[in-house]
Scaffold this motif. Sequence first.
Motif: not given
Length: 122
Positions: A27-54
């Motif tokens: 149920a996609f509409s039940s999930y908070v969604m996020g984008w993360f990124r990881q550059a070579p040699g670095k830890e995964r980092e937060f980019v953006a997040t959006i709530n259920l309704s947008g």
Amino acid sequence: VQLQASGGGLVQTGGSLRLSCAASGGAFSSYVMGWFRQAPGKEREFVATINLSGGMKYYADSVKGRFTISRDNAKSTVYLQMDSLKPEDTAVYYCAGRYDTMSFIPGNYDYWGQGTQVTVSS
């Protein structure tokens, strides 16, 4: 839940890309969604997040004003519009989902896509 990210590629500095992440099996509409990124040699980092309704969105300071997260619950898809790209935006970008409140922490997310490479040339 399966997440499939797409839309990455090679772009010049100042260019734009739009990433998509299609969800299936839940149920996609039940999930908070996020984008993360990881550059070579670095830890995964937060980019953006959006709530259920947008209606609520948060961004990392490094992308604020340049990136826009959005979602289409009817299509079970979350997007990341990336404008004014810089070489430091080069990374593998991951979409992620969780059944709870919005979070900046990768470990709090339950589901992950496979990642899509974004390369920004100078």
